[in-house]
Design an enzyme around this catalytic site. Structure first.
Site, mmCIF file in Angstrom:
data_model
loop_
_atom_site.group_PDB
_atom_site.id
_atom_site.type_symbol
_atom_site.label_atom_id
_atom_site.label_comp_id
_atom_site.label_asym_id
_atom_site.label_seq_id
_atom_site.Cartn_x
_atom_site.Cartn_y
_atom_site.Cartn_z
ATOM 1 N N HIS A 49 0.843 -1.200 0.000
ATOM 2 C CA HIS A 49 0.000 0.000 0.000
ATOM 3 C C HIS A 49 0.876 1.247 0.000
ATOM 4 O O HIS A 49 2.070 1.173 0.302
ATOM 5 C CB HIS A 49 -0.901 0.024 1.248
ATOM 6 C CG HIS A 49 -0.119 0.179 2.523
ATOM 7 N ND1 HIS A 49 0.528 -0.873 3.137
ATOM 8 C CD2 HIS A 49 0.156 1.264 3.288
ATOM 9 C CE1 HIS A 49 1.149 -0.440 4.218
ATOM 10 N NE2 HIS A 49 0.951 0.863 4.335
ATOM 11 N N ASP B 64 0.802 5.243 1.775
ATOM 12 C CA ASP B 64 0.131 5.892 2.903
ATOM 13 C C ASP B 64 -0.656 7.109 2.425
ATOM 14 O O ASP B 64 -0.245 7.810 1.502
ATOM 15 C CB ASP B 64 1.154 6.324 3.966
ATOM 16 C CG ASP B 64 1.738 5.133 4.722
ATOM 17 O OD1 ASP B 64 1.232 4.016 4.560
ATOM 18 O OD2 ASP B 64 2.702 5.348 5.492
ATOM 19 N N HIS C 40 4.724 0.092 -0.078
ATOM 20 C CA HIS C 40 5.503 -0.680 0.876
ATOM 21 C C HIS C 40 4.598 -1.744 1.477
ATOM 22 O O HIS C 40 3.375 -1.712 1.310
ATOM 23 C CB HIS C 40 6.126 0.234 1.955
ATOM 24 C CG HIS C 40 5.146 1.137 2.630
ATOM 25 N ND1 HIS C 40 4.631 2.270 2.019
ATOM 26 C CD2 HIS C 40 4.568 1.081 3.862
ATOM 27 C CE1 HIS C 40 3.798 2.872 2.844
ATOM 28 N NE2 HIS C 40 3.727 2.163 3.964
ATOM 29 N N ARG D 217 6.247 -8.686 15.968
ATOM 30 C CA ARG D 217 6.854 -7.388 15.651
ATOM 31 C C ARG D 217 5.861 -6.273 15.979
ATOM 32 O O ARG D 217 4.653 -6.458 15.835
ATOM 33 C CB ARG D 217 7.203 -7.341 14.155
ATOM 34 C CG ARG D 217 7.731 -6.009 13.668
ATOM 35 C CD ARG D 217 8.138 -6.100 12.194
ATOM 36 N NE ARG D 217 8.730 -4.858 11.733
ATOM 37 C CZ ARG D 217 8.037 -3.882 11.147
ATOM 38 N NH1 ARG D 217 6.734 -3.987 10.974
ATOM 39 N NH2 ARG D 217 8.652 -2.781 10.758
#
Ligand SMILES: C=C1C[C@]23C[C@@]1(O)CC[C@H]2[C@@]12CC[C@H](O)[C@@](C)(C(=O)O1)[C@H]2[C@@H]3C(=O)O
Ligand SMILES: O=C(O)CCC(=O)C(=O)O
Ligand SMILES: [Fe+2]
Length: 330
Positions: free
Chosen positions: A210, A212, A266, A276
């Site tokens: 996607h 941002d 990304h 994470r």
């Protein structure tokens, strides 16, 4: 009471379907690990020559990578550690609680997990997020010290984001007051991500590819790694540097700069063993703000944040993907 989001339950059929075997192999792991351009913001205070060099390096990274990392950014490490600790604690709440409509008295869409509408591996995310629009922060319940830590962090992140946005605007001829006029601490959002270990594959998406939706994003991540970005037509992994903050250009800065700065796709790859965490601060204008290219001829038609958001919601519902800026190309 369920602890984890029902990833297995929801996604099992997709994984088991042999029709998806081919697709599985298209999510390739990436061997190239790159260090993002490192910008030392301390250089901004070393006199006009060093200041100019630092700003040029930042603008170059925004143009060529859409991504860079910063040190000496003014956000205390201790605050980042505290934010992460609070983040860990809140995600430890059972899924049933987090997914209740008014968790922590936030809006119903604040807690998000995976993609309950996923139909194929390509739009399946193995992560959960608490996505807080900062205008809602004052009515958020305090949970341990989560709300007050977010307030403290958001105030500092807003100052940092505005500084970065203004430095990046210098070479574009954008009015120096542009960001101060259109963005406020309450127009931005904080998205806290948790990527649980994924039993299926180490090449499964933690968050699907996607761009941002903002001017720029400030990401604080831990040592685990998994963030990948598109560079020269290939996916590359970002070498994690917990001492630095990652900054990436969002769709609004790409539109404002008329395509000079790049909002790069990304994604995050899930890890089979290790959990994470990351926290993304999305520097956004108010909903009414109209985003118009700073130079002519414009690549994009002008649009308001509100209009952009509505388009995303429509596209995500219809296709599982946000589509994004290409919708506004002239
Ligand atoms: C399923 C999705 C939600 C999302 C758009 C997407 O297709 C993939 C990424 C998500 C993301 C991440 C950054 C921003 O928080 C966001 C608003 C965006 O533009 O892309 C979200 C989208 C969302 O939560 O609606
Ligand atoms: O977890 C990361 O490193 C990035 C998260 C991200 O891309 C997002 O929240 O938009
Ligand atoms: Fe992102």
């Amino acid at each position: 009471m369920a602890i984890e989001p029902p990833f297995l339950e929801k996604y099992k059929a997709i994984f088991q379907s042999s029709a998806n075997e081919k697709e599985k192999s298209t999510i390739v792991d990436v061997s190239e690990v790159l260090e993002l351009p490192l910008i030392d913001l301390g250089h901004l205070n070393l006199g006009p020559f060093e200041r100019q060099k630092c700003i040029e390096k930042m603008a170059r990274a925004a143009t060529e990578w859409g991504f860079f990392q910063i040190v000496n950014h003014g956000i205390p490490e201790e605050l980042l550690t505290r934010l992460k600790q609070e983040q860990i604690k809140v995600f430890q709440q059972p899924f049933d609680k987090k997914s209740e409509g008014n968790f922590l008295n936030l809006s119903a869409q604040s807690y998000r997990w995976g993609n309950p509408l996923a139909t194929s591996l390509s739009n399946l995310s193995w992560s959960e997020a608490l996505h807080i629009t900062l205008k809602d922060i004052s009515k958020m319940d305090e949970y341990n010290k989560l709300r007050s830590t977010i307030e403290e962090y958001a105030e500092k992140a807003n100052v940092l984001a505005q500084r970065l946005a203004e430095h990046l605007a210098e070479s574009l001829g954008i009015k120096v007051s542009y960001f101060g006029d259109n963005c406020s601490p309450s127009s931005s959002s904080l998205r806290m991500n948790r990527y649980p270990p994924c039993p299926y594959s180490s090449t499964m998406f933690g968050i699907i590819p996607h761009t941002d939706t903002d001017f720029l994003t400030i990401v604080s991540q831990d040592h685990v790694g998994g963030l990948q970005l598109e560079r020269n037509g290939r996916w590359v992994s970002v070498k994690p540097n917990p001492k630095a903050l990652v900054v990436n250009i969002g769709d609004f800065y790409q539109a404002l700069s008329n395509g000079v700065y790049k909002s790069i796709r990304h994604r995050v790859i899930a890890n089979q063993e290790i959990e994470r965490y990351s926290a993304a601060y999305f520097y956004c204008p108010t909903y009414e703000t109209v985003i118009e290219s700073c130079s002519k001829p414009s690549l994009y038609r002008k649009f308001s944040f509100k209009e952009y958001r509505q388009q995303i919601q429509k596209d995500v519902k219809a296709t599982g993907d946000k589509v994004g800026l290409s919708r506004f190309l002239l």
